[in-house]
Design a protein around this motif. Sequence first.
Motif, PDB file in Angstrom:
ATOM      1  N   THR A  79       9.111  11.729  -6.459  1.00 49.97           N
ATOM      2  CA  THR A  79       8.190  11.899  -7.586  1.00 49.97           C
ATOM      3  C   THR A  79       6.966  12.708  -7.165  1.00 49.97           C
ATOM      4  O   THR A  79       6.431  13.495  -7.934  1.00 49.97           O
ATOM      5  CB  THR A  79       7.723  10.522  -8.106  1.00 49.97           C
ATOM      6  OG1 THR A  79       8.856   9.673  -8.265  1.00 49.97           O
ATOM      7  CG2 THR A  79       7.002  10.648  -9.428  1.00 49.97           C
ATOM      8  N   HIS A  81      -0.386   5.562  -2.880  1.00 48.07           N
ATOM      9  CA  HIS A  81      -0.623   4.116  -2.992  1.00 48.07           C
ATOM     10  C   HIS A  81       0.189   3.314  -1.969  1.00 48.07           C
ATOM     11  O   HIS A  81       0.022   2.109  -1.869  1.00 48.07           O
ATOM     12  CB  HIS A  81      -0.268   3.651  -4.404  1.00 48.07           C
ATOM     13  CG  HIS A  81       1.168   3.894  -4.754  1.00 48.07           C
ATOM     14  ND1 HIS A  81       1.647   5.161  -5.026  1.00 48.07           N
ATOM     15  CD2 HIS A  81       2.221   3.073  -4.839  1.00 48.07           C
ATOM     16  CE1 HIS A  81       2.939   5.097  -5.274  1.00 48.07           C
ATOM     17  NE2 HIS A  81       3.319   3.830  -5.160  1.00 48.07           N
ATOM     18  N   THR A  92       9.138   7.067  -5.233  1.00 47.30           N
ATOM     19  CA  THR A  92       8.101   7.142  -4.186  1.00 47.30           C
ATOM     20  C   THR A  92       8.290   6.100  -3.092  1.00 47.30           C
ATOM     21  O   THR A  92       7.578   6.118  -2.103  1.00 47.30           O
ATOM     22  CB  THR A  92       6.672   6.942  -4.754  1.00 47.30           C
ATOM     23  OG1 THR A  92       6.622   5.656  -5.384  1.00 47.30           O
ATOM     24  CG2 THR A  92       6.315   8.013  -5.746  1.00 47.30           C
ATOM     25  N   ARG A 130      11.834  -0.308 -11.715  1.00 43.51           N
ATOM     26  CA  ARG A 130      10.678  -0.520 -12.577  1.00 43.51           C
ATOM     27  C   ARG A 130      11.165  -0.790 -13.992  1.00 43.51           C
ATOM     28  O   ARG A 130      11.991  -0.042 -14.525  1.00 43.51           O
ATOM     29  CB  ARG A 130       9.773   0.709 -12.587  1.00 43.51           C
ATOM     30  CG  ARG A 130       9.268   1.142 -11.208  1.00 43.51           C
ATOM     31  CD  ARG A 130       8.005   2.000 -11.352  1.00 43.51           C
ATOM     32  NE  ARG A 130       7.665   2.727 -10.153  1.00 43.51           N
ATOM     33  CZ  ARG A 130       7.118   2.193  -9.050  1.00 43.51           C
ATOM     34  NH1 ARG A 130       6.877   0.893  -9.002  1.00 43.51           N
ATOM     35  NH2 ARG A 130       6.823   2.952  -8.012  1.00 43.51           N
TER      36      ARG A 130
END
Length: 543
Positions: A18, A114, A488, A496
């Motif tokens: 991504t 992140h 990612t 998800r």
Amino acid sequence: MEMITVQTQPIEGQKPGTSGLRKKTKVFMGAHYLENFVQAIWQGIDGAVGKSFVLGGDGRYFNEQAAQVILRMAAASGATKVIVGQNALLSTPAASHLIRKRKTDGGIIMSASHNPGGIDEDFGVKFNMANGGPAPEDVTNRMFEATKTLTSYDILQAQDVDLSTVGSSKLGGMEVEVVDPVVDYAELMETLFDFAKIRVLFAGGFTMKFDAMHAVTGPYATEILERHLGAPVGTVLNGDPKPDFGGGHPDPNPIWAKPLVDLVMGPDAPDFAAASDGDGDRNMILGRGVYVTPSDSLAVLAARAHLAPGYAAGLAGVARSMPTSRAVDRVADAKGIACFETPTGWKFFGNLLDAGRVTLCGEESAGTGSDHVREKDGLWAVLLWLNILAETGLSVKDLLSDHWATYGRNYYSRHDYEAVDAIRAEAMMEALRAKLVDLPGQTFGAGMVESADEFAYDDPVDNSRSEGQGIRIVFAGGSRIVFRLSGTGTVGATLRVYLEAYESDPTKLQMEAETALSDIIATADKIAGIRASTGRDAPDVKT
Ligand code: VG1
Ligand code: CO
């Protein structure tokens, strides 16, 4: 200084996801791993000869070592100049801005965003184009193809460049210019927002906490909030970037930034609070007693951006990633402007921004941004919120309630099942795909299925098509479930599940999200068999 050509072999799995290539740090530190990928970047962009680049990263473990390798390879491959953030630091939005401002041919950002950092955690590299935005799929595909065939790379044999001092030096025939990572970005922010008005807000006793999570935004937030805007010293928490982010996940959500959420829900809550991620492109917005979901934040910003000087002329249009809630669509409708739905990942907004079709964009994963750069921008979102709070004089809570009263509320939650077995996760998606044609017309707890498909995006600017971008099931009445696998993660697969329900009844606008979504959550499991496929009773992370 001698240029050498090193023989190498293709390394499997160097496929950008991504947002660039992310792997365990030790994998990146392995023989030829970084070098092969950088060589593939050059091949993906038709070489580095005569080109200039920006280089910087989020300060995680291996950041500076990797920068030295990239510099030596750029010099050996014929680049004329690389502009580097001091100590190899640059937030993702600041890098995007520098590429645009200095008109370079692109830039390399070292970050896994992140994802946690450290020798046993994650590292990443991504390439941004001359417009400042992430390389589009055709370019990353070319890079991936190059990783499969390359046999050598060129690198200079040289000592490390001093990246701790601002100024220019030579590396072989290439110029290396070390710049302050904050100055240009801070200047840009000042052109967009009413700093004077925000200074008055702080001078009047308005309180704020910004959690930089020991990641790259610390120096940016300290300079802008505490020095330019007069917020008291101590407004920025965890402002010193650390190679392992202090051992945490630099992910600004209620799980990983829990201390900040506890603070705003407690007796000593500030008026406003925010956090950002590893590379400074995400944001979390909080007010006294309230958490603003990223999808709601995007909608509120779209509704009120005109209150900031940089957006006083109004918005050309807005865009959101497909899984992002449709709260912003309602604002666009009311304003009579276009609203685009793109696949997950900032690279899909670039063409719309370049063509002037949209001004604001956002993702449910705490990313919001505008046409000022070509990346999402954490601190930018915080400043736009501050500008709106200063203009309206409302609290975050009242602003949000007012928004829901006007547009209705899109209850929203994302459930992540992390590090699940990749083969089982793929099998679950495959089984779902097979069910899609039969779902419309069937009724579940969430209501009747109106449509069910796998999202594909046709870019209206360059007509490219991106398929396989997530499965979406839409119910009568506006509820929706989206399933996709993360691009990612670095271990197994991350599933998800994005859950959304629309509510316009004024008496039902202040519920707990998980309560309002309970039928949708049960329906998602019923349709996809999440528990059975993942072997998990509950998601690892709910945001
Ligand atoms: C995630 C988010 C996506 C975001 C991407 C990069 O991707 O869902 O919205 O653009 O991270 O953000 P995925 O494929 O794992 O769902 V950042 O700040 O980590 O570069
Ligand atoms: Co990020």
